[in-house]
Write an enzyme that holds these catalytic residues in place. Structure first.
Site, PDB file in Angstrom:
ATOM      1  CG  ASP A 186      -1.878   1.134   1.265  1.00 48.82           C
ATOM      2  OD1 ASP A 186      -2.288   1.569   0.168  1.00 48.82           O
ATOM      3  OD2 ASP A 186      -2.234   1.601   2.362  1.00 48.82           O
ATOM      4  CD  GLU A 290      -3.858   1.218  -2.903  1.00 49.53           C
ATOM      5  OE1 GLU A 290      -4.968   1.431  -2.417  1.00 49.53           O
ATOM      6  OE2 GLU A 290      -2.874   1.920  -2.687  1.00 49.53           O
ATOM      7  CG  ASP A 371      -1.282   2.960   6.356  1.00 51.29           C
ATOM      8  OD1 ASP A 371      -2.326   3.331   5.786  1.00 51.29           O
ATOM      9  OD2 ASP A 371      -0.542   3.723   6.997  1.00 51.29           O
TER      10      ASP A 371
END
Ligand SMILES: [Zn+2]
Length: 386
Positions: A186, A290, A371
């Site tokens: 992330d 992502e 996170d």
């Protein structure tokens, strides 16, 4: 495989003069050839543009007429023709009307540079031999061993430093050993990368240089504006020898310093990201991230985030080509819901404001770091079988 290598050049006084001549020659040839082709285009004679071979044929008489062109690496003048030819092709091929006709090159907005494809030789440690320039000092020569140089570009950056960019062919690199490990990553603002394993890599800190570059940016604008006002004043008062912008050196100095600090920040960031991404690609066979394009679309006017955006896209680019180069796999997943779902039981407990760094799942009672939980979810999305 083609790769880019950039080296600093340290030309002596004579070579600086030669370089300026060569920068100018490229521009000169471009403008001369373009002028002629514009005429042909206007008159609509047979083909409006000439092939690069025909253009190269015209170089000979041009050199006779303008002997200073002989000071250039002749391959660089041929490349100018090639580039010009390509821009015409692009113009004719374009059906959407977005590509304009090739334009004249002006010294005012064009970065001084020239590109050649003659042979560049290593002439001892930290010395190169360049066509027409002879022996020239450089930053390092070790990186040039075992590479085949295709093209080279000499340029003068706004920082006042000279660089040599080389496009070279390198031997295919060995694939990295498989480790059998996979990871989800992330990206964030405070921490640049958060791994599903729980590791966090902080964002790169260049606050000192960033501050300096902001200071010099504003000094530059202010000084340039003041110089401009004084020039106008001279004009209005009809002074005998009105001053020009060029006669004020303080804004020019500020311009250089500003560029130097900006470059420093960019270099440091790049260096940091290189080290981080190489480390990650060595460690893991499969890396899930992502899809940042989607994440970037989520509008945010915060400055820190805007800066982080730049790092994120560079981070992804580096991961992309390093995974490819070393035989690892990169998977980009849709970031939707990655911060809402519990990575243990899959329960979606809805959006959480950014200030909530930790939370407990109401169903399975697992306590999550925001996170790290997202990173685990990213890994799960990439590998649903896990
Ligand atoms: Zn849960």
């Amino acid at each position: 495989m083609l790769t880019g290598i950039k080296l600093r050049l340290y030309p002596n006084q004579t070579q600086v003069g030669q370089l300026w001549q060569m920068f100018g020659n490229d521009r000169f040839v471009w403008n001369k050839m373009l002028d002629m082709m514009n005429e042909r285009y206007k008159n609509n004679t047979d083909l409006p543009f000439l092939s690069k071979f025909k253009l190269n044929y015209l170089l000979k008489p041009l050199k006779k007429e303008y002997p200073f062109l002989k000071n250039s690496d002749s391959s660089s003048l041929q490349l100018v023709n090639e580039f010009l030819n390509q821009s015409w092709k692009n113009f004719f091929k374009d059906k959407t009307g977005t590509v304009g006709k090739p334009r004249f090159h002006s010294r005012r907005y064009l970065k001084p540079s020239y590109t050649g494809k003659s042979i560049v030789k290593i002439a001892g440690s930290r010395y190169l031999y360049l066509p027409k320039l002879g022996y020239i000092k450089t930053s390092k020569t070790g990186v040039l061993k075992d590479v085949k140089i295709k093209r080279y570009t000499v340029s003068l950056e706004p920082t006042g430093k000279y660089y040599l960019s080389i496009q070279a062919e390198v031997k295919e690199l060995e694939k990295l050993k498989k480790t059998g490990k996979r990871v989800g990553i992330d990206v964030g603002v405070a921490d640049l990368a958060i791994l599903s394993t729980g590791l966090k890599y902080p964002s790169f800190d260049a606050s000192y240089f960033e501050k300096q570059s902001r200071i010099w940016q504003s000094k530059y604008s202010r000084r340039r504006h003041q110089a401009y006002l004084l020039c106008e004043q001279d004009k209005n008062q009809k002074v005998l020898n009105p001053r020009s912008l060029d006669s004020f050196s303080n804004w020019q100095r500020a311009c250089k310093l500003k560029a130097r600090y900006q470059k420093k920040v960019a270099n440091k960031r790049k260096d940091y990201l290189h080290k981080l991404t190489t480390h990650l690609v060595r460690q893991y066979d499969v890396i899930a991230i992502e899809d940042l394009k989607v994440k970037n679309l989520q509008k945010n006017h915060c400055l820190a985030k805007a800066i982080a955006n730049a790092s994120w896209s560079m981070f992804r680019q580096m991961l992309e080509y390093k995974c490819e180069r070393y035989g690892k796999e990169l998977i980009a997943v849709n970031p939707q819901n990655t911060s809402r779902i519990c990575s243990k039981c899959g329960f979606n407990s809805g959006a959480k404001p950014l200030e909530i760094r930790e939370w407990t799942c109401p169903i399975c009672q697992v306590h999550h770091d925001r996170d790290i939980n997202a990173a685990v979810n990213i890994l799960h999305k990439a590998m649903p079988a896990l």
